[in-house]
Motif scaffolding. Sequence first.
Motif, mmCIF file in Angstrom:
data_model
loop_
_atom_site.group_PDB
_atom_site.id
_atom_site.type_symbol
_atom_site.label_atom_id
_atom_site.label_comp_id
_atom_site.label_asym_id
_atom_site.label_seq_id
_atom_site.Cartn_x
_atom_site.Cartn_y
_atom_site.Cartn_z
ATOM 1 N N GLY A 166 -1.094 7.839 -6.724
ATOM 2 C CA GLY A 166 -0.297 7.862 -7.948
ATOM 3 C C GLY A 166 -1.047 7.375 -9.170
ATOM 4 O O GLY A 166 -2.216 7.697 -9.390
ATOM 5 N N THR A 167 -0.377 6.543 -9.970
ATOM 6 C CA THR A 167 -0.957 6.105 -11.237
ATOM 7 C C THR A 167 -2.149 5.168 -11.059
ATOM 8 O O THR A 167 -2.917 4.963 -11.997
ATOM 9 N N ASN A 168 -2.325 4.596 -9.859
ATOM 10 C CA ASN A 168 -3.489 3.739 -9.646
ATOM 11 C C ASN A 168 -4.802 4.487 -9.861
ATOM 12 O O ASN A 168 -5.835 3.863 -10.110
ATOM 13 N N ARG A 169 -4.771 5.805 -9.755
ATOM 14 C CA ARG A 169 -5.987 6.587 -9.996
ATOM 15 C C ARG A 169 -6.215 6.842 -11.485
ATOM 16 O O ARG A 169 -7.258 7.376 -11.866
ATOM 17 N N ARG A 170 -5.221 6.450 -12.295
ATOM 18 C CA ARG A 170 -5.332 6.702 -13.746
ATOM 19 C C ARG A 170 -5.150 5.441 -14.576
ATOM 20 O O ARG A 170 -5.067 5.495 -15.793
ATOM 21 N N THR A 171 -5.082 4.288 -13.908
ATOM 22 C CA THR A 171 -4.841 3.031 -14.607
ATOM 23 C C THR A 171 -6.103 2.543 -15.311
ATOM 24 O O THR A 171 -7.192 2.564 -14.736
ATOM 25 N N GLY A 172 -5.950 2.099 -16.545
ATOM 26 C CA GLY A 172 -7.084 1.586 -17.298
ATOM 27 C C GLY A 172 -7.305 0.107 -17.052
ATOM 28 O O GLY A 172 -6.427 -0.605 -16.568
ATOM 29 N N GLY A 173 -8.498 -0.355 -17.389
ATOM 30 C CA GLY A 173 -8.776 -1.779 -17.282
ATOM 31 C C GLY A 173 -9.337 -2.179 -15.932
ATOM 32 O O GLY A 173 -9.984 -1.389 -15.244
#
Length: 318
Positions: A261-268
């Motif tokens: 999910g979004t863990n592949r697109r999370t910044g930082g």
Amino acid sequence: MSRPDPEPTPQDEAARAGWLYYVGGMTQDQIAAELGVSRQRAQRLVSRAMSEGLIHVRLHHRIGACLDLEAALTARFGLTRARVVPGLGPGADPVRAIAPAAAAELERFLRMPEPMVIGLGTGRAMRGMIDAMVDMEAPQHRLVSLIGNIAPDGSASFFDVVMRIADKVRAPHYPMPVPVISPTVEENAAFHALPPVRRVVDLARNADVVFVGVGQMSDDAPLLKDGFVSRADLDEMQAAGATGEVAGWVFDSQGTYLDFGTNRRTGGVRVTPGLDRPAIGIAAGASKVPAIFGALKSRIINGLVTDEATAKALLAHP
């Protein structure tokens, strides 16, 4: 050995009454009902809390029951630091209770003379902590965001705290100039390939101490409420076992980050489990208990500032 159910002393009662009055904003009638005493006794307890210097914006007396909860949390989860404060009663915002104690904890590091890098997450509890801080000069330290500070519409993230703390501390500060969550994996990689971003990421990865909020991934998830993930994103991650998040990175009930999910697109920067330096969670509330438990179990966080009710729920959690 900790006391399982200590008898409250008169000073304990005065400290609790003062906390409910000056921090919780309760009337003396409400305090009397909360403590199970007469209105006249509640009035005397509040007066005593002030006259004895127990209340001066922050609670200076450490209530015995809170100390026992701190000891129990430390023993169960192997914490480096635990602070438990009195709750403000049913229906109250737990951030109001924990913010002064969290601020005192951060100020403790800021007063250290040796230069340090302090990594900061985001969220309501973190913002409450910064708002409760006193102004100070700490130019020897560097403050760095662990998470992107760009919202989906291109605006600055409302709960980003690095810029807010800079006004109070007057220390060098480094926002993370990337989206909290990028639309695609490729865009996230492109942002992180930029030299200025790489320098901030390296600084964040090597922070000497970390302060983070802990978000739940239930239907009231902060990431959903603040518009960083869609309902479809949340449904997908819940189906994969999502329970909580720290600095935008989602983990399951055991505190294992999802490769999904979004863990592949999370910044930082993701807070690595098992750090050998302080990673302090600032969080309280019934809805957050499973998320806090997972973060403690995997040692994403090794320190905690919370309130009584949350501490008891964590200790009772199977």
